[in-house]
Design a protein around this motif. Structure first.
Motif, PDB file in Angstrom:
ATOM      1  N   ALA A  26       0.824  -1.211   0.000  1.00 33.42           N
ATOM      2  CA  ALA A  26       0.000   0.000   0.000  1.00 33.42           C
ATOM      3  C   ALA A  26       0.860   1.263   0.000  1.00 33.42           C
ATOM      4  O   ALA A  26       0.486   2.267  -0.607  1.00 33.42           O
ATOM      5  N   ALA A  27       2.009   1.209   0.647  1.00 31.72           N
ATOM      6  CA  ALA A  27       2.893   2.372   0.683  1.00 31.72           C
ATOM      7  C   ALA A  27       3.411   2.731  -0.710  1.00 31.72           C
ATOM      8  O   ALA A  27       3.790   3.876  -0.951  1.00 31.72           O
ATOM      9  N   MET A  28       3.417   1.765  -1.617  1.00 37.97           N
ATOM     10  CA  MET A  28       3.881   2.009  -2.986  1.00 37.97           C
ATOM     11  C   MET A  28       2.780   2.538  -3.904  1.00 37.97           C
ATOM     12  O   MET A  28       3.054   2.946  -5.025  1.00 37.97           O
ATOM     13  N   ILE A  34      -5.817   3.250  -3.717  1.00 41.20           N
ATOM     14  CA  ILE A  34      -6.292   2.374  -2.634  1.00 41.20           C
ATOM     15  C   ILE A  34      -7.768   2.642  -2.351  1.00 41.20           C
ATOM     16  O   ILE A  34      -8.553   1.709  -2.172  1.00 41.20           O
ATOM     17  N   TYR A  35      -8.150   3.900  -2.315  1.00 45.50           N
ATOM     18  CA  TYR A  35      -9.531   4.287  -2.050  1.00 45.50           C
ATOM     19  C   TYR A  35     -10.486   3.724  -3.103  1.00 45.50           C
ATOM     20  O   TYR A  35     -11.587   3.274  -2.773  1.00 45.50           O
ATOM     21  N   LEU A  69      -5.397   3.474   4.476  1.00 43.52           N
ATOM     22  CA  LEU A  69      -5.422   4.928   4.328  1.00 43.52           C
ATOM     23  C   LEU A  69      -5.017   5.617   5.637  1.00 43.52           C
ATOM     24  O   LEU A  69      -4.368   6.659   5.620  1.00 43.52           O
ATOM     25  N   ALA A  70      -5.376   5.025   6.752  1.00 39.79           N
ATOM     26  CA  ALA A  70      -5.027   5.613   8.049  1.00 39.79           C
ATOM     27  C   ALA A  70      -3.519   5.584   8.300  1.00 39.79           C
ATOM     28  O   ALA A  70      -2.992   6.456   8.980  1.00 39.79           O
ATOM     29  N   ARG A  71      -2.830   4.607   7.731  1.00 40.71           N
ATOM     30  CA  ARG A  71      -1.387   4.509   7.979  1.00 40.71           C
ATOM     31  C   ARG A  71      -0.534   4.793   6.746  1.00 40.71           C
ATOM     32  O   ARG A  71       0.672   4.578   6.758  1.00 40.71           O
TER      33      ARG A  71
END
Length: 82
Positions: A26-28, A34-35, A69-71
């Motif tokens: 997800a960081a990439m 993502i949303y 999304l929170a992190r």
């Protein structure tokens, strides 16, 4: 509907319960990707599985999107770093 390799990897990590891999993948990705991923994925499922199975997938993915999304590093920068 086409998915990038990272989108597929993130979905697999979510559904397998691999939280560490999901966080790294997800960081990439851009937070907007993502949303939008749950809607894109759920619209691609044809024919729809059993309704209970489908609801389970929806629940898992909804919770995982909120978590990612929170992190996400782009959304949670440390402002006070001097």
């Amino acid at each position: 509907m086409m998915f990038s390799n990272l989108e597929v990897a993130l979905l697999v990590a979510w559904l397998d319960g691999n939280d560490l891999a999901a966080r790294d993948i997800a960081a990439m990705l851009d937070p907007y990707v993502i949303y939008k991923l749950p809607k894109k994925y759920l619209q691609s499922i044809t024919p729809f599985p059993d309704i209970d199975e489908f609801n389970c997938i929806v629940e898992i993915i909804s919770e995982k999107v909120k978590l990612e999304l929170a992190r996400h590093p782009k959304l949670n920068r440390n402002i006070s770093s001097n």
